[in-house]
Design an enzyme around this catalytic site. Structure first.
Site, PDB file in Angstrom:
ATOM      1  N   ASP A  29     -27.943  -2.524 -20.316  1.00 54.73           N
ATOM      2  CA  ASP A  29     -29.518  -2.007 -20.429  1.00 54.73           C
ATOM      3  C   ASP A  29     -29.932  -0.644 -20.433  1.00 54.73           C
ATOM      4  O   ASP A  29     -30.662   0.003 -20.992  1.00 54.73           O
ATOM      5  CB  ASP A  29     -30.541  -2.987 -19.791  1.00 54.73           C
ATOM      6  CG  ASP A  29     -30.309  -2.900 -18.349  1.00 54.73           C
ATOM      7  OD1 ASP A  29     -29.306  -2.121 -17.745  1.00 54.73           O
ATOM      8  OD2 ASP A  29     -31.015  -3.756 -17.630  1.00 54.73           O
ATOM      9  N   GLY A 116     -28.315 -11.286  -7.410  1.00 51.47           N
ATOM     10  CA  GLY A 116     -28.018 -10.988  -8.752  1.00 51.47           C
ATOM     11  C   GLY A 116     -29.088 -11.712  -9.861  1.00 51.47           C
ATOM     12  O   GLY A 116     -28.626 -11.588 -10.918  1.00 51.47           O
ATOM     13  N   SER A 118     -32.359 -11.560 -10.144  1.00 49.83           N
ATOM     14  CA  SER A 118     -33.403 -10.707 -10.330  1.00 49.83           C
ATOM     15  C   SER A 118     -34.606 -11.053  -9.525  1.00 49.83           C
ATOM     16  O   SER A 118     -35.816 -11.229 -10.218  1.00 49.83           O
ATOM     17  CB  SER A 118     -33.733 -10.235 -11.794  1.00 49.83           C
ATOM     18  OG  SER A 118     -34.448 -11.247 -12.332  1.00 49.83           O
ATOM     19  N   GLU A 152     -40.207  -0.484  -9.621  1.00 48.73           N
ATOM     20  CA  GLU A 152     -38.749  -0.561  -9.196  1.00 48.73           C
ATOM     21  C   GLU A 152     -38.098   0.948  -9.102  1.00 48.73           C
ATOM     22  O   GLU A 152     -37.330   1.142  -8.346  1.00 48.73           O
ATOM     23  CB  GLU A 152     -37.759  -1.431  -9.887  1.00 48.73           C
ATOM     24  CG  GLU A 152     -38.340  -2.952  -9.514  1.00 48.73           C
ATOM     25  CD  GLU A 152     -37.335  -4.045  -9.681  1.00 48.73           C
ATOM     26  OE1 GLU A 152     -36.233  -3.992  -8.996  1.00 48.73           O
ATOM     27  OE2 GLU A 152     -37.678  -4.969 -10.293  1.00 48.73           O
ATOM     28  N   ASP A 164     -34.238  -7.088 -16.584  1.00 51.71           N
ATOM     29  CA  ASP A 164     -34.698  -8.311 -15.935  1.00 51.71           C
ATOM     30  C   ASP A 164     -36.269  -8.189 -15.977  1.00 51.71           C
ATOM     31  O   ASP A 164     -36.885  -9.481 -16.125  1.00 51.71           O
ATOM     32  CB  ASP A 164     -34.519  -7.969 -14.424  1.00 51.71           C
ATOM     33  CG  ASP A 164     -33.007  -7.698 -14.207  1.00 51.71           C
ATOM     34  OD1 ASP A 164     -32.207  -8.014 -14.968  1.00 51.71           O
ATOM     35  OD2 ASP A 164     -32.722  -7.089 -13.009  1.00 51.71           O
TER      36      ASP A 164
HETATM   37  C1  GLA Z   1     -29.463  -5.220 -12.356  1.00 53.19           C
HETATM   38  C2  GLA Z   1     -30.514  -4.332 -12.951  1.00 53.19           C
HETATM   39  C3  GLA Z   1     -30.502  -4.581 -14.633  1.00 53.19           C
HETATM   40  C4  GLA Z   1     -29.103  -4.415 -15.188  1.00 53.19           C
HETATM   41  C5  GLA Z   1     -28.187  -5.411 -14.435  1.00 53.19           C
HETATM   42  C6  GLA Z   1     -26.633  -5.260 -14.904  1.00 53.19           C
HETATM   43  O1  GLA Z   1     -29.964  -6.731 -12.531  1.00 53.19           O
HETATM   44  O2  GLA Z   1     -31.762  -4.610 -12.391  1.00 53.19           O
HETATM   45  O3  GLA Z   1     -31.305  -3.508 -15.059  1.00 53.19           O
HETATM   46  O4  GLA Z   1     -28.387  -3.055 -15.049  1.00 53.19           O
HETATM   47  O5  GLA Z   1     -28.331  -5.093 -13.039  1.00 53.19           O
HETATM   48  O6  GLA Z   1     -26.577  -5.633 -15.942  1.00 53.19           O
END
Ligand code: GLA
Length: 355
Positions: A29, A116, A118, A152, A164
């Site tokens: 991203d 992981g 979010s 963030e 996210d």
């Molecule tokens: C975290 C970050 C996202 C993305 C993922 C990996 O969730 O917040 O922006 O970079 O890691 O894909």
């Protein structure tokens, strides 16, 4: 607990935002590439009312704790309330015409933290949505995501992309959210009826490894510089010239991103064609690339992925920022109970979540 028990009156507004699982497209991203997450049932809810005593009061159900403040200065200790302060700071900074009003805030959440999926983006998106409703500012969902990312990045100070926040703000439960992170164009894609995704918790807390996330972020920025491109996500697989990159480690990191982008595009096609086997293969390739080239997995996580496939999943991979957290598996619906019976011999029901 509940809002009324803490503040002795009813909330004026209530807004929620869901957590997400990324199905494919990891660390693509912030390099302007593609991602394809989907929303989970876990959500964060924010309730607000006016505070008549000229202070901000924030109660977190999870921490069973209330914080009181009068300014938006970030704590020295990375406190949970910093996310709310950050949202207030970014929101009032963006909408300077709004007369600042003090607020009572109540946070409740069903999202497992630091896995992981979010939780922090859902917290920021729901807070900004609640402020938007309370002050009638009519911010659209995309802009809510942009502001949440600002919180963030600029306030909390973590590197990351916009996946996210976008899916948490705009996504629809039960649909894949295909996003081009360069121009923020997205498509909501239906899942074929015989597909099922399931999460398994590795119980390795992701936050402990946030410095490794930043290392990867910086390595990809080096790759972009040496390749002389603004965004690695825009580099097509057949145009990727690894000879231009000086460090073998950075070559591996960049190769993950370039191949992963290609996999996201193919994965979207698989969804549209109902090709579950190919989608599963892409998930496995994605995990191998994430584990070997990007070196973002752990032994425990690799073991879960392998076992899930042995038990009958068509694909499985680590989801999210890496270094622990949840894995996601793809299983054919009519084989699900068989898969579950087998995987449950390794992992208790509390660690397995159906999407
Ligand atoms: C975290 C970050 C996202 C993305 C993922 C990996 O969730 O917040 O922006 O970079 O890691 O894909």
């Amino acid at each position: 607990m509940g809002f009324e028990n803490v503040y002795n009156h009813k909330a004026a507004v209530k807004e929620s935002a869901n957590a997400r699982v990324n199905l494919i497209g990891e660390h693509t991203d912030y390099t302007g590439g593609y991602v394809m997450p989907t929303l989970l049932g876990f959500k964060n809810t924010i309730e607000l009312s006016r505070n008549k005593e000229s202070k901000f009061e924030v109660f977190s159900e999870h921490f069973n704790e209330k914080k009181i403040f009068n300014d938006f200065i970030k704590s020295q200790s990375n406190d949970w309330s910093d996310y709310i302060k950050g949202c207030l700071f970014v929101y009032f900074d963006e909408y300077k015409k709004i007369k600042l009003e003090h607020l009572n805030v109540y946070i409740s959440s069903s999202i497992p933290l630091e896995r992981g999926i979010s939780s922090s983006s859902a917290l920021c998106v729901s807070t900004l949505k609640a402020l938007n409703s309370y002050f009638h500012t009519q911010i659209d969902e995309k802009h809510i995501a942009i502001l949440a990312k600002k919180v963030e990045h600029d306030y909390i100070g973590v590197s990351g992309g916009i996946m996210d926040q976008m899916v948490s703000s705009i996504g629809i439960h039960g649909k894949a959210f295909f996003l081009d992170c360069l121009n923020l164009k997205y498509e909501l894609v239906n899942f074929p009826s015989n597909w099922k995704f399931c999460l398994i918790d590795s119980e390795v807390q992701r936050n402990l490894r946030s410095s490794s996330y930043n290392d990867r972020f910086n390595e990809l920025k080096i790759a972009e510089k040496e390749l002389d491109v603004e965004y690695l996500g825009g580099v097509e697989l057949n145009k990727f010239d690894s000879d231009k990159i000086s460090s073998p480690t950075v070559i591996k990191r960049a190769r993950h991103v370039v191949t992963e982008n290609n996999r996201v595009l193919k994965a979207k096609e698989c969804l549209l064609q109902d090709d579950i086997k190919q989608f599963g293969k892409l998930m496995i390739e994605s995990h191998n690339s994430y584990s070997k080239d990007f070196e973002a997995s752990t032994n425990d996580v690799d073991e879960i992925v392998e076992r899930s496939i042995q038990c009958g999943a068509l694909g499985a991979r680590l989801t999210g920022g890496g270094f622990g957290g949840f894995t996601v598996s793809l299983i054919e619906k009519n084989k699900f109970s068989n898969w579950y019976k087998k995987i449950n011999q390794y992992y208790p029901a509390e660690k397995i979540f159906e999407v």
